[in-house]
Design a protein around this motif. Structure first.
Motif, PDB file in Angstrom:
ATOM      1  N   LYS A 229      -4.559  -9.943 -10.868  1.00 25.11           N
ATOM      2  CA  LYS A 229      -4.381 -10.531  -9.527  1.00 25.11           C
ATOM      3  C   LYS A 229      -3.148  -9.995  -8.811  1.00 25.11           C
ATOM      4  N   LEU A 230      -2.401  -9.170  -9.486  1.00 27.62           N
ATOM      5  CA  LEU A 230      -1.187  -8.622  -8.889  1.00 27.62           C
ATOM      6  C   LEU A 230      -1.546  -7.603  -7.806  1.00 27.62           C
ATOM      7  N   THR A 231      -0.864  -7.669  -6.650  1.00 27.97           N
ATOM      8  CA  THR A 231      -1.105  -6.683  -5.588  1.00 27.97           C
ATOM      9  C   THR A 231       0.203  -6.015  -5.196  1.00 27.97           C
ATOM     10  N   ILE A 232       0.075  -4.810  -4.665  1.00 27.20           N
ATOM     11  CA  ILE A 232       1.234  -4.091  -4.140  1.00 27.20           C
ATOM     12  C   ILE A 232       1.860  -4.903  -2.998  1.00 27.20           C
ATOM     13  N   GLU A 233       1.012  -5.536  -2.182  1.00 28.82           N
ATOM     14  CA  GLU A 233       1.495  -6.368  -1.081  1.00 28.82           C
ATOM     15  C   GLU A 233       2.435  -7.460  -1.597  1.00 28.82           C
ATOM     16  N   ALA A 234       2.008  -8.124  -2.663  1.00 28.06           N
ATOM     17  CA  ALA A 234       2.823  -9.226  -3.193  1.00 28.06           C
ATOM     18  C   ALA A 234       4.141  -8.706  -3.749  1.00 28.06           C
TER      19      ALA A 234
ATOM     20  N   ARG B  20       7.761  -9.852  -2.279  1.00 32.32           N
ATOM     21  CA  ARG B  20       8.772 -10.449  -3.151  1.00 32.32           C
ATOM     22  C   ARG B  20      10.053  -9.618  -3.174  1.00 32.32           C
ATOM     23  N   ALA B  21       9.898  -8.302  -3.122  1.00 32.83           N
ATOM     24  CA  ALA B  21      11.070  -7.417  -3.195  1.00 32.83           C
ATOM     25  C   ALA B  21      11.761  -7.268  -1.840  1.00 32.83           C
ATOM     26  N   GLY B  22      11.103  -7.752  -0.774  1.00 30.74           N
ATOM     27  CA  GLY B  22      11.689  -7.617   0.550  1.00 30.74           C
ATOM     28  C   GLY B  22      11.675  -6.183   1.060  1.00 30.74           C
ATOM     29  N   VAL B  23      10.642  -5.435   0.700  1.00 26.74           N
ATOM     30  CA  VAL B  23      10.500  -4.064   1.201  1.00 26.74           C
ATOM     31  C   VAL B  23       9.114  -3.920   1.826  1.00 26.74           C
ATOM     32  N   GLY B  24       8.901  -2.816   2.538  1.00 23.30           N
ATOM     33  CA  GLY B  24       7.583  -2.558   3.089  1.00 23.30           C
ATOM     34  C   GLY B  24       6.662  -1.988   2.010  1.00 23.30           C
ATOM     35  N   LYS B  25       5.366  -2.206   2.191  1.00 27.01           N
ATOM     36  CA  LYS B  25       4.368  -1.683   1.254  1.00 27.01           C
ATOM     37  C   LYS B  25       4.492  -0.163   1.126  1.00 27.01           C
ATOM     38  N   GLN B  26       4.798   0.491   2.258  1.00 29.06           N
ATOM     39  CA  GLN B  26       4.874   1.954   2.247  1.00 29.06           C
ATOM     40  C   GLN B  26       6.007   2.466   1.368  1.00 29.06           C
ATOM     41  N   THR B  27       7.064   1.673   1.265  1.00 31.44           N
ATOM     42  CA  THR B  27       8.173   2.056   0.382  1.00 31.44           C
ATOM     43  C   THR B  27       7.671   2.182  -1.053  1.00 31.44           C
ATOM     44  N   ILE B  28       6.839   1.226  -1.465  1.00 27.46           N
ATOM     45  CA  ILE B  28       6.311   1.282  -2.835  1.00 27.46           C
ATOM     46  C   ILE B  28       5.399   2.491  -2.992  1.00 27.46           C
ATOM     47  N   TYR B  29       4.507   2.688  -2.010  1.00 22.98           N
ATOM     48  CA  TYR B  29       3.571   3.811  -2.127  1.00 22.98           C
ATOM     49  C   TYR B  29       4.290   5.160  -2.041  1.00 22.98           C
ATOM     50  N   ARG B  30       5.453   5.180  -1.443  1.00 20.56           N
ATOM     51  CA  ARG B  30       6.196   6.438  -1.400  1.00 20.56           C
ATOM     52  C   ARG B  30       6.662   6.828  -2.798  1.00 20.56           C
ATOM     53  N   TRP B  31       6.972   5.819  -3.624  1.00 21.14           N
ATOM     54  CA  TRP B  31       7.555   6.123  -4.938  1.00 21.14           C
ATOM     55  C   TRP B  31       6.554   6.052  -6.088  1.00 21.14           C
ATOM     56  N   TRP B  32       5.503   5.266  -5.926  1.00 23.27           N
ATOM     57  CA  TRP B  32       4.541   5.105  -7.028  1.00 23.27           C
ATOM     58  C   TRP B  32       3.113   5.264  -6.513  1.00 23.27           C
ATOM     59  N   PRO B  33       2.253   5.945  -7.269  1.00 27.59           N
ATOM     60  CA  PRO B  33       0.889   6.176  -6.806  1.00 27.59           C
ATOM     61  C   PRO B  33      -0.029   4.966  -6.973  1.00 27.59           C
ATOM     62  N   SER B  34       0.335   4.011  -7.827  1.00 28.64           N
ATOM     63  CA  SER B  34      -0.595   2.920  -8.134  1.00 28.64           C
ATOM     64  C   SER B  34       0.154   1.711  -8.667  1.00 28.64           C
ATOM     65  N   LYS B  35      -0.541   0.625  -8.691  1.00 29.37           N
ATOM     66  CA  LYS B  35      -0.031  -0.613  -9.271  1.00 29.37           C
ATOM     67  C   LYS B  35       0.369  -0.403 -10.732  1.00 29.37           C
ATOM     68  N   GLY B  36      -0.497   0.283 -11.479  1.00 29.83           N
ATOM     69  CA  GLY B  36      -0.206   0.536 -12.894  1.00 29.83           C
ATOM     70  C   GLY B  36       1.090   1.306 -13.083  1.00 29.83           C
ATOM     71  N   ALA B  37       1.329   2.257 -12.191  1.00 29.04           N
ATOM     72  CA  ALA B  37       2.540   3.078 -12.300  1.00 29.04           C
ATOM     73  C   ALA B  37       3.797   2.245 -12.061  1.00 29.04           C
ATOM     74  N   VAL B  38       3.728   1.322 -11.112  1.00 36.33           N
ATOM     75  CA  VAL B  38       4.897   0.449 -10.861  1.00 36.33           C
ATOM     76  C   VAL B  38       5.182  -0.401 -12.093  1.00 36.33           C
ATOM     77  N   ILE B  39       4.133  -1.017 -12.611  1.00 41.25           N
ATOM     78  CA  ILE B  39       4.304  -1.891 -13.771  1.00 41.25           C
ATOM     79  C   ILE B  39       4.873  -1.110 -14.948  1.00 41.25           C
ATOM     80  N   PHE B  40       4.353   0.091 -15.110  1.00 47.32           N
ATOM     81  CA  PHE B  40       4.833   0.900 -16.223  1.00 47.32           C
ATOM     82  C   PHE B  40       6.317   1.177 -16.093  1.00 47.32           C
TER      83      PHE B  40
ATOM     84  N   GLY C 289      -4.861   6.851 -19.687  1.00 49.23           N
ATOM     85  CA  GLY C 289      -3.732   7.637 -19.205  1.00 49.23           C
ATOM     86  C   GLY C 289      -2.425   6.885 -19.358  1.00 49.23           C
ATOM     87  N   LEU C 290      -2.458   5.618 -19.020  1.00 53.59           N
ATOM     88  CA  LEU C 290      -1.254   4.804 -19.147  1.00 53.59           C
ATOM     89  C   LEU C 290      -0.867   4.633 -20.617  1.00 53.59           C
TER      90      LEU C 290
END
Lengths: 200, 200
Positions: free
Chosen positions: A33-38, A42-62, A121-122
């Motif tokens: 149920k985790l989303t990049i939006e959430a 929570r982090a107080g950043v834009g969604k695009q900031t996350i997508y700039r650094w990580w390709p996917s939800k799995g990559a962020v979690i990793f 892959g993960l």
């Protein structure tokens, strides 16, 4: 004159906020149920900031878990080596059992494992970056025991680690039994019996 | 006069169609993306039909696997007992490794396991309805070996089964190594060494 904000420092602060948010949220809502939006909210950043650094939800979690891990290969992980193999392994296995049994780490470690079970892959990335360096340290301890004649000289050390850890991992994954210090000790005892040198 | 449709028979046909659709879809899209709507559409029934018989997606999937399992407790599962414990266990473990390695069963078994790892209730239900009867059959074979003096008389048989199966399970879950007949044999050999009677 007002100080200019330091972009590198601000980036690092955002990055840490994202990783912390990812870890917290995966514990709270689970991976599915985790989303990049959430995470962004929570982090107080834009969604695009996350997508700039990580390709996917799995990559962020990793990366969130990688950041959590204190033990990088460069820091030189080593297992205790007092010469008493049984005592050393019991200490390590009791600590491992306690870590898995700890409710604070339960949810995020479970989310990470489910993601690895889903995503080859993960799992490979985890093995390369996190598991292999730790396993090398464990094998170094077992090699020392082989030299001391406490383990069979021809023992397959990858198999040895599977034998020692997989029962604990399965019991934790399926919640099929308690992860007590006694259980940790028993695993070590049965492991040593399986791996001991044959009498000449 | 036209034959009246038989409602019990129609129900059973719908039930089978739902279970088949659930198994197929979980292989195709994975558990997370599976919906009751999609199962209903594939099975050619209304959503309400599914909800009348099952409380949740997890419950449908579980029954779908239960229906697949040939071995119910009432049918009397038994492991081979030729008197040669090593040969019997190698046969069983080779079959288990082949089953896990089979691409046809890979996706649904993985989906079921992820669901069990997520959901303690489902894991407990699986244990009670599917795993325990099979484990009892395995333990019966090990007890026979204990009586024959091939396994330590005081061996903990639950631990024995963890030791024998957990490395294979972990390797399959994390895709950390091949599930070959040789690997199956090695697990049996190391298991027998760990569990053999101590010399008097």
């Amino acid at each position: 004159m007002a100080k200019q904000p330091n972009p590198a420092r601000r980036n690092e602060r955002s990055r840490q906020a994202i990783l912390t948010a990812a870890r917290d949220l995966v514990s709270e809502v689970g991976y599915a149920k985790l989303t990049i939006e959430a995470i962004a909210a929570r982090a107080g950043v834009g969604k695009q900031t996350i997508y700039r650094w990580w390709p996917s939800k799995g990559a962020v979690i990793f990366d969130a878990f990688l950041a959590l891990s204190e033990a990088g290969p460069e820091q030189g992980i080593a297992l205790p080596d007092t010469g008493d193999l049984e005592a050393d392994l019991k200490m390590v296995m009791r600590a491992t059992a306690a870590e898995f049994a700890d409710p604070a780490s339960e949810a995020p470690i479970r989310a990470l494992n489910i993601e690895m079970i889903n995503d080859p892959g993960l799992a490979a990335q985890y093995r390369e970056k996190l598991a292999d360096p730790v396993n090398e340290a464990k094998k170094a301890r077992l090699r020392s025991a082989q030299r001391a004649g406490q383990l069979a000289a021809d023992a397959d050390l990858d198999l040895a680690l599977e034998l020692l850890y997989a029962p604990l991992y399965q019991r934790w994954l399926l919640r099929s039994g308690p992860l007590t210090p006694e259980y940790a000790d028993t695993l070590v005892e049965v492991f040593l019996k399986a791996m001991r040198p044959e009498p000449a």
